[in-house]
Design an enzyme around this catalytic site. Sequence first.
Site, PDB file in Angstrom:
ATOM      1  N   ARG A 119     -38.744  32.086 -13.158  1.00  0.00           N
ATOM      2  CA  ARG A 119     -38.579  30.356 -12.886  1.00  0.00           C
ATOM      3  C   ARG A 119     -38.950  30.495 -11.434  1.00  0.00           C
ATOM      4  O   ARG A 119     -39.556  29.233 -10.805  1.00  0.00           O
ATOM      5  CB  ARG A 119     -37.302  30.250 -12.954  1.00  0.00           C
ATOM      6  N   ASP A 145     -20.330  48.095 -22.668  1.00  0.00           N
ATOM      7  CA  ASP A 145     -21.440  48.423 -21.598  1.00  0.00           C
ATOM      8  C   ASP A 145     -21.985  49.830 -21.730  1.00  0.00           C
ATOM      9  O   ASP A 145     -23.315  50.321 -21.439  1.00  0.00           O
ATOM     10  CB  ASP A 145     -20.908  48.153 -20.605  1.00  0.00           C
ATOM     11  N   HIS A 186     -31.238  54.038 -21.035  1.00  0.00           N
ATOM     12  CA  HIS A 186     -32.126  54.766 -20.068  1.00  0.00           C
ATOM     13  C   HIS A 186     -31.681  56.240 -19.883  1.00  0.00           C
ATOM     14  O   HIS A 186     -32.170  57.034 -19.301  1.00  0.00           O
ATOM     15  CB  HIS A 186     -32.210  53.974 -18.573  1.00  0.00           C
ATOM     16  N   HIS A 228     -24.788  54.403 -24.008  1.00  0.00           N
ATOM     17  CA  HIS A 228     -25.101  56.098 -23.522  1.00  0.00           C
ATOM     18  C   HIS A 228     -24.129  57.060 -24.172  1.00  0.00           C
ATOM     19  O   HIS A 228     -24.623  58.098 -24.408  1.00  0.00           O
ATOM     20  CB  HIS A 228     -24.681  55.745 -22.001  1.00  0.00           C
ATOM     21  N   LYS A 284     -15.283  52.509 -14.146  1.00  0.00           N
ATOM     22  CA  LYS A 284     -15.976  52.178 -12.963  1.00  0.00           C
ATOM     23  C   LYS A 284     -14.686  52.661 -12.028  1.00  0.00           C
ATOM     24  O   LYS A 284     -13.465  52.401 -12.289  1.00  0.00           O
ATOM     25  CB  LYS A 284     -16.118  50.839 -12.852  1.00  0.00           C
TER      26      LYS A 284
HETATM   27  C1  BG6 Z   1     -25.966  51.028 -17.058  1.00  0.00           C
HETATM   28  C2  BG6 Z   1     -24.845  50.214 -17.105  1.00  0.00           C
HETATM   29  O1  BG6 Z   1     -26.368  51.035 -18.328  1.00  0.00           O
HETATM   30  O2  BG6 Z   1     -25.633  52.043 -16.581  1.00  0.00           O
HETATM   31  C3  BG6 Z   1     -23.942  50.002 -15.637  1.00  0.00           C
HETATM   32  O3  BG6 Z   1     -24.960  48.653 -17.484  1.00  0.00           O
HETATM   33  C4  BG6 Z   1     -23.989  51.431 -15.144  1.00  0.00           C
HETATM   34  O4  BG6 Z   1     -22.652  49.338 -15.771  1.00  0.00           O
HETATM   35  C5  BG6 Z   1     -25.197  52.158 -15.300  1.00  0.00           C
HETATM   36  O5  BG6 Z   1     -23.589  51.538 -13.943  1.00  0.00           O
HETATM   37  C6  BG6 Z   1     -25.335  53.608 -14.705  1.00  0.00           C
HETATM   38  O6  BG6 Z   1     -26.227  54.399 -14.740  1.00  0.00           O
HETATM   39  P1  BG6 Z   1     -26.542  55.541 -14.073  1.00  0.00           P
HETATM   40  O7  BG6 Z   1     -27.855  55.892 -14.547  1.00  0.00           O
HETATM   41  O8  BG6 Z   1     -26.452  55.245 -12.695  1.00  0.00           O
HETATM   42  O9  BG6 Z   1     -25.695  56.346 -14.633  1.00  0.00           O
END
Ligand code: BG6
Length: 511
Positions: A66, A260, A203, A265, A363
């Site tokens: 935007r 999350d 990721h 993961h 966290k």
């Molecule tokens: C993300 C989460 O997918 O992974 C975050 O949404 C988290 O909350 C992050 O902090 C951690 O990624 P990495 O690669 O730093 O372990």
Amino acid sequence: MTAHGANSNPLRDAADRRLPRIAGPSGLVIFGVTGDLSRKKLMPAVYDLANRGLLPPGFSLIGFARREWQDEDFAQEVHDAVKQHARTPFREEVWQQLVQGMRFVQGNFDDDDAFATLKSTIQDLDKSQGTGGNFAFYLSVPPKFFPQVVQQLKKFGLADAPDGSWRRAVIEKPFGHDLASARELNAIVHEVFAPDQVFRIDHYLGKETVQNILALRFANQMFEPIWNRSYVDHVQITMAEDIGIGGRAGYYDGIGAARDVIQNHLLQLLALTAMEEPASFDADALVAEKAKVLGAVKLPKDLGLATVRGQYAAGWQGGEKAVGYLQEDGIDPGSTTDTYAAIKLGIDNRRWAGVPFYLRTGKRLGRRVTEIAVVFQRAPHSPFDHTATEELGQNAIVIRVQPDEGVTVRFGSKVPGTSMEIRDVSMDFAYGESFTESSPEAYERLILDVLLGDANLFPRTEEVELSWNILDPIETYWDTHGKPAQYPSGTWGPAEADEMLARDGRSWRRP
Ligand code: BG6
């Protein structure tokens, strides 16, 4: 005929696999380009790929948002993001080439004019940069915008690849909020894109150490024979973070640690650790095995005893005072969102029956560490003096995902001296010591794979839905049973999580 078949040349094939994988003519459109992920991860990853010579010379990057930006403003943003977050050194000549293909399209996601402009921008780039009609659309936007964006892409014919070219959609998590919403989302996306056009980002699968799980297990002979219920006592998968939620209140509150991180993961890490050997490293073969093991995951009957959720309270982190979750900016002071979650799971199959898998994430914990610890049963008998060996721990293979990447094997060894005293020692493999190459960032690998159309490291619909299937009953249980336990920032989570393992006669590792 040889074992390799009449026409294959094993030497040539082996050499081919070692050639760098370089993307062909292509471009990337990022929706949500002003967001955190884009600045910290996507833009730097594009630059790092260019710097490593893995992008085609005419590679194009279109930002869509935007913000009232011109192409130059967008380029400046990318420049700043790259300077701040790229992994590899800044090289002016690489930048000058990359900037040639940078464009910005201004608009809302429901704005027809903006999508018409996007279409003509892509056509112009095909001519000026030789992108050949090959474009990936990266949806780095909250899921509530997915339907709108994919529908607009469809309406403007952008999802259809012109002859001989490709169009792909890249989707960031969260893939839904539960199984029902994930299914809805999948249906919406698949109305416009065929399954092989969709790349869902987890990721963690792009991390070198995560890819190494399969290498460790299946490229070697010594681990797999003991990787089962006959030898393994239990498995612990930990993803601990020292950071709080930072500026992500809007995303995080109401989502929480389990949605999350565990849904994606940690369940992917579990799948890679527990799955059977795939027939090949092809996406189809990998998905088949991951889906099989995720489908065999079983929740214990009493979720009150097999799950713990927590929320960080004020405390100390790295020598500084940290506020509690409920005091963070933008968080509802009555929020019951989990910032810590620990879950005990079983896997109902011949290999793993009876072996608990303990997953935990949080966290504001003691420190940032992600690891998978396969903990073995004690030796069935010890011929050594009991008093001298009672301190002995259990053997373990620990895959250190981050930050100190490598693998540790822990076992007992005789302490030098006149008595037969045994003590735990460890043998370490560290990436930094064994390899000269540094590991690419997960997003570099994943963006390159999208451009190459290589789907091995991307979870498919089945996996996403199976993972929600595991998490849904837990979230429902939590919704109706009390509140998360508070734990002081900078500690290792709520006492209830320690009690959960203590009930099984076990304890969490303190990495
Ligand atoms: C993300 C989460 O997918 O992974 C975050 O949404 C988290 O909350 C992050 O902090 C951690 O990624 P990495 O690669 O730093 O372990």
